[in-house]
Motif scaffolding. Sequence first.
Motif, PDB file in Angstrom:
ATOM      1  N   GLY A 192       0.970  -1.266   0.148  1.00 35.07           N
ATOM      2  CA  GLY A 192      -0.043  -0.136   0.101  1.00 35.07           C
ATOM      3  C   GLY A 192       0.906   1.357   0.002  1.00 35.07           C
ATOM      4  O   GLY A 192       1.943   1.314   0.374  1.00 35.07           O
ATOM      5  N   GLU A 193       0.121   2.341  -0.193  1.00 35.36           N
ATOM      6  CA  GLU A 193       0.846   3.533  -0.396  1.00 35.36           C
ATOM      7  C   GLU A 193       1.477   4.092   0.855  1.00 35.36           C
ATOM      8  O   GLU A 193       2.291   5.025   0.761  1.00 35.36           O
ATOM      9  N   THR A 194       0.961   3.786   2.038  1.00 34.11           N
ATOM     10  CA  THR A 194       1.548   4.314   3.379  1.00 34.11           C
ATOM     11  C   THR A 194       2.145   3.340   4.081  1.00 34.11           C
ATOM     12  O   THR A 194       2.334   3.517   5.124  1.00 34.11           O
ATOM     13  N   SER A 195       2.852   2.385   3.508  1.00 33.42           N
ATOM     14  CA  SER A 195       3.690   1.287   3.934  1.00 33.42           C
ATOM     15  C   SER A 195       4.859   2.014   4.774  1.00 33.42           C
ATOM     16  O   SER A 195       5.342   2.690   4.359  1.00 33.42           O
ATOM     17  N   TYR A 196       4.589   1.649   6.027  1.00 32.80           N
ATOM     18  CA  TYR A 196       5.866   2.046   7.034  1.00 32.80           C
ATOM     19  C   TYR A 196       5.876   3.283   7.468  1.00 32.80           C
ATOM     20  O   TYR A 196       6.821   3.677   8.167  1.00 32.80           O
ATOM     21  N   GLU A 197       4.896   4.041   6.944  1.00 31.31           N
ATOM     22  CA  GLU A 197       4.702   5.680   7.551  1.00 31.31           C
ATOM     23  C   GLU A 197       4.534   5.399   8.944  1.00 31.31           C
ATOM     24  O   GLU A 197       3.452   4.842   9.364  1.00 31.31           O
ATOM     25  N   GLN A 198       5.357   6.167   9.760  1.00 29.69           N
ATOM     26  CA  GLN A 198       5.109   6.163  11.232  1.00 29.69           C
ATOM     27  C   GLN A 198       4.242   7.388  11.327  1.00 29.69           C
ATOM     28  O   GLN A 198       4.645   8.410  11.040  1.00 29.69           O
ATOM     29  N   TYR A 199       3.332   7.319  12.378  1.00 27.81           N
ATOM     30  CA  TYR A 199       2.422   8.333  12.923  1.00 27.81           C
ATOM     31  C   TYR A 199       2.978   8.145  14.541  1.00 27.81           C
ATOM     32  O   TYR A 199       2.690   7.400  15.148  1.00 27.81           O
ATOM     33  N   PHE A 200       3.200   9.558  14.764  1.00 30.93           N
ATOM     34  CA  PHE A 200       3.775   9.523  16.220  1.00 30.93           C
ATOM     35  C   PHE A 200       2.692  10.450  17.078  1.00 30.93           C
ATOM     36  O   PHE A 200       1.848  11.174  16.749  1.00 30.93           O
ATOM     37  N   GLY A 201       3.104   9.879  18.591  1.00 32.01           N
ATOM     38  CA  GLY A 201       2.228  10.624  19.386  1.00 32.01           C
ATOM     39  C   GLY A 201       2.717  11.904  19.832  1.00 32.01           C
ATOM     40  O   GLY A 201       3.807  12.336  19.429  1.00 32.01           O
ATOM     41  N   PRO A 202       2.350  12.627  20.809  1.00 29.35           N
ATOM     42  CA  PRO A 202       2.623  14.078  21.174  1.00 29.35           C
ATOM     43  C   PRO A 202       3.844  13.845  22.016  1.00 29.35           C
ATOM     44  O   PRO A 202       4.648  15.066  22.294  1.00 29.35           O
ATOM     45  N   GLY A 203       4.215  13.098  22.523  1.00 27.48           N
ATOM     46  CA  GLY A 203       5.351  12.769  23.471  1.00 27.48           C
ATOM     47  C   GLY A 203       4.933  13.003  25.078  1.00 27.48           C
ATOM     48  O   GLY A 203       4.196  13.345  25.278  1.00 27.48           O
ATOM     49  N   THR A 204       5.671  12.327  25.721  1.00 29.66           N
ATOM     50  CA  THR A 204       5.906  12.460  27.068  1.00 29.66           C
ATOM     51  C   THR A 204       7.185  12.838  27.628  1.00 29.66           C
ATOM     52  O   THR A 204       8.380  11.972  27.447  1.00 29.66           O
ATOM     53  N   ARG A 205       7.182  13.816  28.394  1.00 31.95           N
ATOM     54  CA  ARG A 205       8.660  14.384  28.807  1.00 31.95           C
ATOM     55  C   ARG A 205       8.719  13.904  30.363  1.00 31.95           C
ATOM     56  O   ARG A 205       8.000  14.489  31.180  1.00 31.95           O
ATOM     57  N   LEU A 206       9.391  13.051  30.568  1.00 34.60           N
ATOM     58  CA  LEU A 206       9.628  12.433  31.606  1.00 34.60           C
ATOM     59  C   LEU A 206      10.943  12.854  32.305  1.00 34.60           C
ATOM     60  O   LEU A 206      12.066  12.931  31.921  1.00 34.60           O
ATOM     61  N   THR A 207      10.632  13.578  33.535  1.00 32.85           N
ATOM     62  CA  THR A 207      12.057  13.724  34.411  1.00 32.85           C
ATOM     63  C   THR A 207      12.121  12.891  35.458  1.00 32.85           C
ATOM     64  O   THR A 207      10.969  12.606  36.578  1.00 32.85           O
ATOM     65  N   VAL A 208      13.136  12.347  35.750  1.00 30.07           N
ATOM     66  CA  VAL A 208      13.560  11.602  36.990  1.00 30.07           C
ATOM     67  C   VAL A 208      14.396  12.178  37.897  1.00 30.07           C
ATOM     68  O   VAL A 208      15.443  12.736  37.499  1.00 30.07           O
ATOM     69  N   THR A 209      13.863  12.311  39.330  1.00 31.83           N
ATOM     70  CA  THR A 209      14.733  13.234  40.122  1.00 31.83           C
ATOM     71  C   THR A 209      15.402  12.243  41.519  1.00 31.83           C
ATOM     72  O   THR A 209      14.867  11.271  41.341  1.00 31.83           O
TER      73      THR A 209
END
Lengths: 116, 111
Positions: free
Chosen positions: A99-116
Motif C-alpha cells: 500500500g501507499e502508506t507502507s511503513y509511514e510512522q505516525y507519532f504521539g505528542p510525546g511524554t517528557r519524563l523527568t526522574v529526580t
Amino acid sequence: DVKVTQSSRYLVKRTGEKVFLECVQDMDHENMFWYRQDPGLGLRLIYFSYDVKMKEKGDIPEGYSVSREKKERFSLILESASTNQTSMYLCASSSPAGGETSYEQYFGPGTRLTVT
Amino acid sequence: AQTVTQSQPEMSVQEAETVTLSCTYDTSENNYYLFWYKQPPSRQMILVIRQEAYKQQNATENRFSVNFQKAAKSFSLKISDSQLGDTAMYFCAFMKNQFYFGTGTSLTVIP
C-alpha cells in the motif's frame, strides 16, 4: 486522521519508582514503537512490536520493558527509574508492508519524563 | 546497524527563499525506504515526504522535494518558498526492518 495518544505530556518521578507510559492508536495498525529523543542524539528505538503479545528489542532496551496485550495499546515500563532515563519518549504506529502508506510512522505528542 | 547522518545541526533561511537539508546514510541493502519528518516546536512529529529506494523519480509534496542519489547514499530535502510555519526540527529516517533516525537539523525561517 491517524491518532496516536500518550497518557501524559509531562511526568515527574523519583529514582527507583516503577513508571508506566501508555500509548494508544486508533488506526488498527499492526506495528507500534517506542523511542526516546535526546538533544543531539535524535530518536533512538527502545522497543517495537509487530503484533499483539509480540515484542522486539530496539537499539537501547536496557532498563525498559514493554507490554502489548491489545492491538491498539503499547506500554513502556521503566522497572526502576533512574536519572539517566530523563528524556522525551515518543510512541509511534505504522501499517505493515503493502500500500501507499507502507511503513509511514505516525507519532504521539510525546511524554517528557523527568526522574529526580 | 544502519547509520543516518545529518551534518547540519542548525540552519536558517529567509522567508520565501529556498533551503536544502542534507542527509546521508550507510547501508548495504538494495531495497529500503527513506523519510523526512518535521517536528515543530512543542508539537507532534509529522511526516513530510517519503521515498522508496526502488523508485528513481524523486518524491515531491507541494513545496517539499527530495534529491535522492542512491549510489551516493544521499537523500536531501529541498524546501521552496520557505514559510514561517516551516520552522521546526527536521529528521531524516531510513527504514529497513526498523527505523533509523538522524540527529536532526533545526531549521529557523526568518521573517
